[in-house]
Design a protein around this motif. Structure first.
Motif: not given
Lengths: 294, 348
Positions: A257, A261, A264, B1, B4-8, B311
């Motif tokens: 994680d 993180q 970003v 999460m 989020d991981r996909d987006r990152i 989004e």
């Protein structure tokens, strides 16, 4: 090549329509085969199959235009030039590609001479593709090379070269650099492990930001297929990245994680600079200058 | 999460895939053209695909090529007439009949009522074809063309030099008009697609959330224009009525109600961001695309409502059953559904 075969190919190409002499057409065929079979000698059967697969009519037209045959040029101007310009306008509606198409038209005609011989760009057309596709490809190459050349000459914008580094409100996480480096390493490995077609779709979509329709047109697939493969590839990459972080770096769920993180945490210039650090920069040498000028 | 991981990961992919050049020799245009025409043997095709998949410069060239391909096709000289294929005559009505029966069973009654509603008068006015240019003008353009190919080449060369001197000067399109007049005046006149001015409704102010989404998509488009980003390929969306179709070309969304003979522009703002469309009836159409944009018309394009996602997700496909129900899929594989005409979307 024997005379009968040459005559048969000339008939298929309708070379007499433009009064292309046999020796000129033969020379064009031989140069085409030389390029296609570079480094090896084909069998007669291979050669025959190859010649039959060529766009012979387009090749004859190119030969005639390179020789300056006026009727061939009239045909070219009528059938190909308007579409050349439309294609250029589609590449860049601001007119930059149109300029390139106009310059190309002059080069196709061969305004420059070398040792008394017209130097037409048509001599680099080998008939493997249609003339229309080749022309589009030429415009695309020149447009991209000009764009990249201009990019190299333009100074960096002030905000990215001289902007002060923002003051951090909190002390930096000492592990952050490690997490960023780990994620970058495994991501590069995951991308490298992809099948070329999967990597190509991904690069077209994310790096070149092409539409699904455009990607579909170059991969000869349906748009829905491209979309499905993109989703599948991205899912596979994520799983691969997570697995590599766990197995190669021994990270647990919390650290994985943190890896994601960390990318970003510093959005903007700082993050971008980190991703594009100096050891990743490669010198951009325009090797197209050393290739054949077509 | 997970999301989020996909987006990152998407952000990381953009950086990771950008800027690298292969160490193997680049593609020359002739090879690229042969590759795109599938004229190479399997081994050569694989070698080229391997190179292009890892070379930013060749990918840029491919992107430019793809955009150039979206231009109207180059007229092929002396095309052989295809042979008569008798079986197509009975296969087409058979397939159409099967599709009609299936749709009748699937589409709810309410939607069928919408489908049979008469088109708005705006649409019929907008689709009135424009008068073709007078033949005398075309003849004049032909006369203005330099007489020989060499003169034309030299004119192009000198035009180019002049253009270089006037870097920011707007382009003069007269030369192109001349060329096209020379090329095939009759064909050009026949191909000219009249486009009506945008309806007032389509330029009405949008809600703040919609405006913000449009701003995201617009900013992305502008950013892409700066790079080697290229125009969206024309997208056609059929309807149950064979004479009615939608298409997205450039920034415009257009509609035909005469099987493609004339196209009327219905929306001129978001077209570049549209990647998919679905038209469950002749008057209802949904369009979706980049940055979560979804727009809906229920009156044959007289008005469009912005009903996008909150989004900014890139949408790859949309499938609608009527004016209330639609399902969208994002490029990342996420799916959303609405049952209230796009007011709310739920993930599933």
């Amino acid at each position: 090549m024997n005379r009968e075969t040459l005559q048969q190919l000339r008939e298929q190409a309708r070379a007499d329509r433009w009064k292309v002499p046999p020796d000129v057409f033969l020379n064009a065929l031989e140069r085409s085969a030389e390029k296609s079979f570079a480094g090896r000698t084909p069998t007669d059967a291979e050669l025959n199959r190859y010649y039959q697969s060529l766009h012979l009519e387009d090749l004859a037209l190119a030969c005639a235009c390179a020789m300056g045959r006026e009727d061939a040029w009239d045909h070219f101007v009528r059938e190909f030039r308007p579409a050349m310009y439309r294609s250029a306008d589609a590449i860049d509606p601001s007119g930059a590609a149109r300029e390139i198409a106009e310059a190309l038209y002059a080069e196709l005609f061969g305004l420059r001479e070398k040792a008394g011989i017209r130097q037409s760009v048509f001599r680099y057309f080998h008939g493997r593709s249609s003339l229309a596709t080749w022309l589009r490809s030429l415009i695309a190459q020149r447009y991209v090379d000009r764009y990249r050349e201009r990019q190299r000459l333009e100074p960096l914008p002030e905000e990215s070269s001289a902007a002060p580094i923002r003051a951090r409100t909190a002390p930096p996480d000492p592990d952050r650099a490690r997490y960023v480096a780990a994620l970058r390493t495994v991501l590069a490995a995951a991308i490298a492990a992809l099948a070329p077609r999967d990597r190509l779709r991904l690069a077209c979509y994310y790096a070149q930001e092409m539409t699904l329709a455009q990607i579909a047109s170059i991969t000869h697939e349906h748009e829905a297929t491209v979309s499905r493969h993109l989703a599948r590839t991205r899912k596979a990459i994520r799983e691969d990245v997570e697995q590599r972080l766990a197995t190669e770096h021994g990270f647990g769920k919390r650290e994985i994680d943190e890896c994601f993180q960390s990318v970003v945490d510093d959005a903007g210039n700082l993050n971008l600079a980190e991703w594009l650090d100096t050891d990743r920069k490669k010198s951009v040498v325009d090797r197209s200058m050393t290739e054949e000028p077509s | 999460m997970s999301a989020d991981r996909d987006r990152i990961l998407e952000q990381a992919l953009k950086h990771e895939l950008r800027g690298e050049e292969s160490t193997t020799p680049h593609l020359d245009p002739e090879t690229l053209a042969a590759w795109q025409d599938e004229a190479l043997d399997a081994a050569q095709m694989e070698t080229i695909e391997l190179h292009v998949s890892s070379c930013a410069r060749c990918q840029s060239m491919l992107a430019a090529f793809a955009r150039g391909t979206t231009a109207p096709p180059i007229s092929a000289p002396a095309v052989e007439t295809p042979r008569f294929q008798w079986w197509r005559w009975w296969l087409a009505p058979l397939a159409a009949g099967a599709a009609a029966v299936t749709l009748w069973m699937v589409v709810p009654e309410q939607q069928r009522e919408i489908a049979t509603a008469p088109p708005s008068p705006t649409a019929s006015v907008a689709s009135t074809p424009a008068a073709p240019p007078p033949a005398a003008d075309l003849a004049q353009k032909v006369d203005a063309q330099p007489s020989s190919p060499e003169k034309r080449a030299r004119a192009a060369d000198s035009d180019l030099k002049e253009n270089k001197l006037k870097v920011e000067a707007p382009r003069d399109d007269r030369q192109q008009l001349k060329d096209e007049a020379v090329a095939a005046p009759k064909q050009e006149v026949a191909m000219a697609q009249p486009t009506a001015p945008p309806s007032p409704a389509s330029t009405a102010p949008m809600a703040p959330a919609a405006a913000a989404r449009e701003e995201v998509a617009g900013a992305r488009s502008a950013e892409l224009q700066k790079s080697t980003r290229f125009a969206f390929a024309p997208l056609e969306v059929p309807t149950l009525d064979r004479s009615v179709r939608w298409r997205v070309t450039g920034n415009r969304i257009e509609r035909t109600d005469d099987a493609g003979q004339t196209w009327a522009s219905k929306h001129e703002r978001l077209g570049e961001n549209i990647a998919a469309g679905s038209a469950p009836s002749s008057t209802v159409a949904w369009f979706a695309g980049r940055a979560g944009i979804v727009i809906l018309t229920t009156d044959a394009g007289a008005t469009f409502v912005e009903v996008g996602l909150s989004e900014p997700l890139d949408i790859a496909s949309i499938s609608a059953t009527d004016a209330r129900r639609a399902v969208i899929s994002t490029v990342a594989g996420r799916r959303f559904q609405t049952d209230d005409g796009g007011r709310t979307w739920r993930s599933f």
